[in-house]
Design a protein around this motif. Structure first.
Motif, PDB file in Angstrom:
ATOM      1  N   THR A 165       0.835  -1.198   0.000  1.00 13.68           N
ATOM      2  CA  THR A 165       0.000   0.000   0.000  1.00 13.68           C
ATOM      3  C   THR A 165       0.873   1.253   0.000  1.00 13.68           C
ATOM      4  OG1 THR A 165      -0.164  -0.074   2.409  1.00 13.68           O
ATOM      5  CG2 THR A 165      -1.922  -1.130   1.153  1.00 13.68           C
ATOM      6  N   VAL A 166       0.345   2.322  -0.558  1.00 14.16           N
ATOM      7  CA  VAL A 166       1.124   3.542  -0.699  1.00 14.16           C
ATOM      8  C   VAL A 166       1.297   4.264   0.631  1.00 14.16           C
ATOM      9  CG1 VAL A 166      -0.878   5.004  -1.236  1.00 14.16           C
ATOM     10  CG2 VAL A 166       1.398   5.620  -2.112  1.00 14.16           C
ATOM     11  N   ASP A 167       0.352   4.052   1.557  1.00 14.07           N
ATOM     12  CA  ASP A 167       0.376   4.784   2.825  1.00 14.07           C
ATOM     13  C   ASP A 167       0.519   3.876   4.042  1.00 14.07           C
ATOM     14  OD1 ASP A 167      -2.056   3.587   2.560  1.00 14.07           O
ATOM     15  OD2 ASP A 167      -3.256   5.369   2.994  1.00 14.07           O
ATOM     16  N   GLY A 168       0.861   2.610   3.808  1.00 10.45           N
ATOM     17  CA  GLY A 168       1.057   1.689   4.927  1.00 10.45           C
ATOM     18  C   GLY A 168      -0.211   1.188   5.579  1.00 10.45           C
ATOM     19  N   ARG A 169      -1.365   1.469   4.991  1.00 10.65           N
ATOM     20  CA  ARG A 169      -2.631   1.020   5.590  1.00 10.65           C
ATOM     21  C   ARG A 169      -2.686  -0.502   5.651  1.00 10.65           C
ATOM     22  NH1 ARG A 169      -7.182   3.052   1.446  1.00 10.65           N
ATOM     23  NH2 ARG A 169      -5.834   4.899   1.501  1.00 10.65           N
ATOM     24  N   HIS A 170      -3.342  -1.022   6.672  1.00 10.69           N
ATOM     25  CA  HIS A 170      -3.469  -2.467   6.836  1.00 10.69           C
ATOM     26  C   HIS A 170      -4.493  -2.995   5.838  1.00 10.69           C
ATOM     27  CE1 HIS A 170      -3.616  -6.394   8.715  1.00 10.69           C
ATOM     28  NE2 HIS A 170      -4.931  -6.298   8.834  1.00 10.69           N
ATOM     29  N   ARG A 171      -4.212  -4.135   5.291  1.00 10.57           N
ATOM     30  CA  ARG A 171      -5.162  -4.780   4.391  1.00 10.57           C
ATOM     31  C   ARG A 171      -5.217  -6.267   4.704  1.00 10.57           C
ATOM     32  NH1 ARG A 171      -3.038  -7.417   0.008  1.00 10.57           N
ATOM     33  NH2 ARG A 171      -0.760  -7.387  -0.164  1.00 10.57           N
ATOM     34  N   VAL A 172      -6.350  -6.867   4.454  1.00 10.28           N
ATOM     35  CA  VAL A 172      -6.558  -8.279   4.727  1.00 10.28           C
ATOM     36  C   VAL A 172      -6.677  -9.016   3.405  1.00 10.28           C
ATOM     37  CG1 VAL A 172      -8.059  -9.993   5.799  1.00 10.28           C
ATOM     38  CG2 VAL A 172      -7.712  -7.770   6.906  1.00 10.28           C
ATOM     39  N   MET A 173      -5.812  -9.998   3.187  1.00 11.66           N
ATOM     40  CA  MET A 173      -5.851 -10.776   1.949  1.00 11.66           C
ATOM     41  C   MET A 173      -6.842 -11.922   2.100  1.00 11.66           C
ATOM     42  SD  MET A 173      -2.680 -12.533  -0.148  1.00 11.66           S
ATOM     43  CE  MET A 173      -2.447 -13.911   0.979  1.00 11.66           C
ATOM     44  N   ARG A 174      -7.594 -12.188   1.051  1.00  7.39           N
ATOM     45  CA  ARG A 174      -8.512 -13.314   1.046  1.00  7.39           C
ATOM     46  C   ARG A 174      -7.756 -14.620   1.250  1.00  7.39           C
ATOM     47  NH1 ARG A 174     -13.572 -12.653  -1.558  1.00  7.39           N
ATOM     48  NH2 ARG A 174     -13.907 -10.583  -2.462  1.00  7.39           N
ATOM     49  N   ASP A 175      -8.405 -15.571   1.883  1.00  3.58           N
ATOM     50  CA  ASP A 175      -7.826 -16.907   1.985  1.00  3.58           C
ATOM     51  C   ASP A 175      -7.771 -17.501   0.573  1.00  3.58           C
ATOM     52  OD1 ASP A 175      -7.108 -19.533   3.242  1.00  3.58           O
ATOM     53  OD2 ASP A 175      -9.016 -20.078   2.321  1.00  3.58           O
ATOM     54  N   PRO A 176      -6.576 -17.843   0.066  1.00  6.13           N
ATOM     55  CA  PRO A 176      -6.452 -18.275  -1.334  1.00  6.13           C
ATOM     56  C   PRO A 176      -7.261 -19.521  -1.669  1.00  6.13           C
ATOM     57  CG  PRO A 176      -4.309 -17.654  -0.461  1.00  6.13           C
ATOM     58  CD  PRO A 176      -5.244 -17.686   0.695  1.00  6.13           C
ATOM     59  N   VAL A 177      -7.278 -20.503  -0.773  1.00  5.81           N
ATOM     60  CA  VAL A 177      -8.034 -21.724  -1.053  1.00  5.81           C
ATOM     61  C   VAL A 177      -9.538 -21.439  -1.017  1.00  5.81           C
ATOM     62  CG1 VAL A 177      -8.552 -24.070  -0.273  1.00  5.81           C
ATOM     63  CG2 VAL A 177      -6.196 -23.221  -0.186  1.00  5.81           C
ATOM     64  N   GLY A 178      -9.972 -20.721  -0.001  1.00  3.76           N
ATOM     65  CA  GLY A 178     -11.389 -20.385   0.092  1.00  3.76           C
ATOM     66  C   GLY A 178     -11.875 -19.544  -1.065  1.00  3.76           C
ATOM     67  N   TYR A 179     -11.029 -18.610  -1.502  1.00  3.80           N
ATOM     68  CA  TYR A 179     -11.397 -17.757  -2.635  1.00  3.80           C
ATOM     69  C   TYR A 179     -11.504 -18.577  -3.915  1.00  3.80           C
ATOM     70  CZ  TYR A 179     -11.323 -13.715  -5.797  1.00  3.80           C
ATOM     71  OH  TYR A 179     -11.628 -12.780  -6.758  1.00  3.80           O
ATOM     72  N   THR A 180     -10.559 -19.501  -4.119  1.00  6.23           N
ATOM     73  CA  THR A 180     -10.613 -20.369  -5.295  1.00  6.23           C
ATOM     74  C   THR A 180     -11.884 -21.204  -5.296  1.00  6.23           C
ATOM     75  OG1 THR A 180      -8.193 -20.498  -5.374  1.00  6.23           O
ATOM     76  CG2 THR A 180      -9.421 -22.188  -6.573  1.00  6.23           C
ATOM     77  N   GLU A 181     -12.231 -21.761  -4.150  1.00  6.04           N
ATOM     78  CA  GLU A 181     -13.449 -22.572  -4.054  1.00  6.04           C
ATOM     79  C   GLU A 181     -14.691 -21.722  -4.298  1.00  6.04           C
ATOM     80  OE1 GLU A 181     -12.949 -24.310  -0.197  1.00  6.04           O
ATOM     81  OE2 GLU A 181     -11.935 -26.091  -1.011  1.00  6.04           O
TER      82      GLU A 181
END
Length: 347
Positions: A272-288
């Protein structure tokens, strides 16, 4: 029904960017050979999620290698580039391809791209409407001046004019290139509707959410004075995933085996450009999730899912990610089956 491919040039673990780009190009060539309607090209910077940094550049290459298929950007990110420069490129591709180019634009994300290219966080958070307005002026007018907060310049001539393309039969101009807007929020839906621009809706959305966004777009477009006919005929595009196999379990197994590693590596590389926290999707759950939403399985199941989405949302244009296996041969086969086995079931 107009079915096309959505090409990210995804770099899977263990692969180099050259391999990813070669697979992207081949998938587009096979799409034309197999009778598909369009190819949609994403752009990303500094991450292996997608290694195409300029969708318009790759579009130019593919327009030169093909003769029939439409090629569009999905999307060109406006906060990281000058709208006039993008408008000039779009006009050039529109004119030289005989009108086969579609310009998709979006706001992008709060990524470090904004720092590198000098747009800044403000360009992402508040500058998109101004950039879009200037871009549309460039594609529609003979002379344009910059009179906004971010872009200020004296009036200049638009060269080449995007509306100078002539239809060979009628001798009339069909106008400039089609422009679509990636929409992920009510604010972007309203902006697209007020400008009479169709939406590109993401592959993470289910039919119910897409139907709600289409309904909001229609009401906002009508309130902005758009004609009922233009509202009915708006060519919104639904992004999704396609993997065609003889058995549904085989398609799901292929994607669940390959996609999570790519998603984990690719999405995890975003800064992120400003250091904001972000939550990544669970890769397996997202694929399913994607396997459950989209045409993943045998041709009949795939056709039924596309038809069901069209029925529920009113959207009849699709941009389908076809490189989920990460393998060149499997991707080519997937695209060919989508065109030769699924598409006929939708006619």
């Amino acid at each position: 029904m107009r079915v096309g491919t959505f090409v990210l040039a995804a770099q899977f673990p263990g692969q180099g960017p050259g391999e990813a780009l070669h697979r992207a190009i081949r998938s587009a060539e096979v799409a034309e050979e197999s009778g598909l309607d369009s190819v949609w090209l994403a752009e990303h910077h500094f991450v292996p999620y997608g290694v195409c940094p300029s969708a318009v550049t790759l579009a130019a290459l593919l327009l030169g290698r093909t003769r029939r298929i439409r090629v569009g950007t999905a999307v060109s990110v406006l906060p990281t580039q000058h709208p006039v420069a993008l408008g000039e490129q779009a006009a050039l591709l529109h004119l030289t391809s005989g009108g086969r180019f579609t310009l998709g634009v979006g706001r992008g994300g709060p990524w470090i791209d904004l720092e590198v290219f000098g747009g800044g966080l403000e360009a992402y958070e508040t500058g998109f409407p101004e950039s879009l307005g200037l871009l549309l002026d460039w594609l529609r007018e003979a002379r344009v001046a910059g009179r906004g907060e971010r872009y200020g310049f004296r009036e200049v001539a638009v060269v080449p004019r995007a509306d100078e393309l002539l239809d060979e039969e009628s001798g009339e101009s069909p106008g400039g290139p089609e422009v679509i807007v990636a929409c992920t929020s009510p604010k972007s839906v309203k902006l697209a509707a007020e400008n009479g621009l169709p939406m590109l809706l993401g592959m993470h959305c289910g039919d119910e959410e897409k139907a709600e966004m289409v309904a909001l777009w229609r009401s906002c477009a009508l309130a902005a004075g758009r004609s009922p006919q233009s509202v009915r005929e708006a060519g919104h595009v639904s992004a999704g995933v396609a993997q065609i196999t003889d058995r549904a379990d085989d398609a799901r197994e292929m994607l669940v085996k390959a996609m999570p590693g790519w998603l984990r590596q690719g999405l995890g590389a975003h800064v992120t450009v400003d250091g904001r926290h972000r939550v990544m999707r669970d890769p397996v759950g997202y694929t399913e999730l994607l396997c459950g939403l989209h045409p993943v399985g045998p041709p009949r199941l795939a056709a039924d899912r596309l038809a069901a989405t069209a029925e529920r949302t009113g959207i009849t244009r699709f941009a389908l990610l076809v490189e989920g296996s990460g393998d060149l041969v499997a991707t080519e086969e997937n695209v060919a089956r989508l065109g030769t086995e699924v598409l006929p079931l939708l006619e």
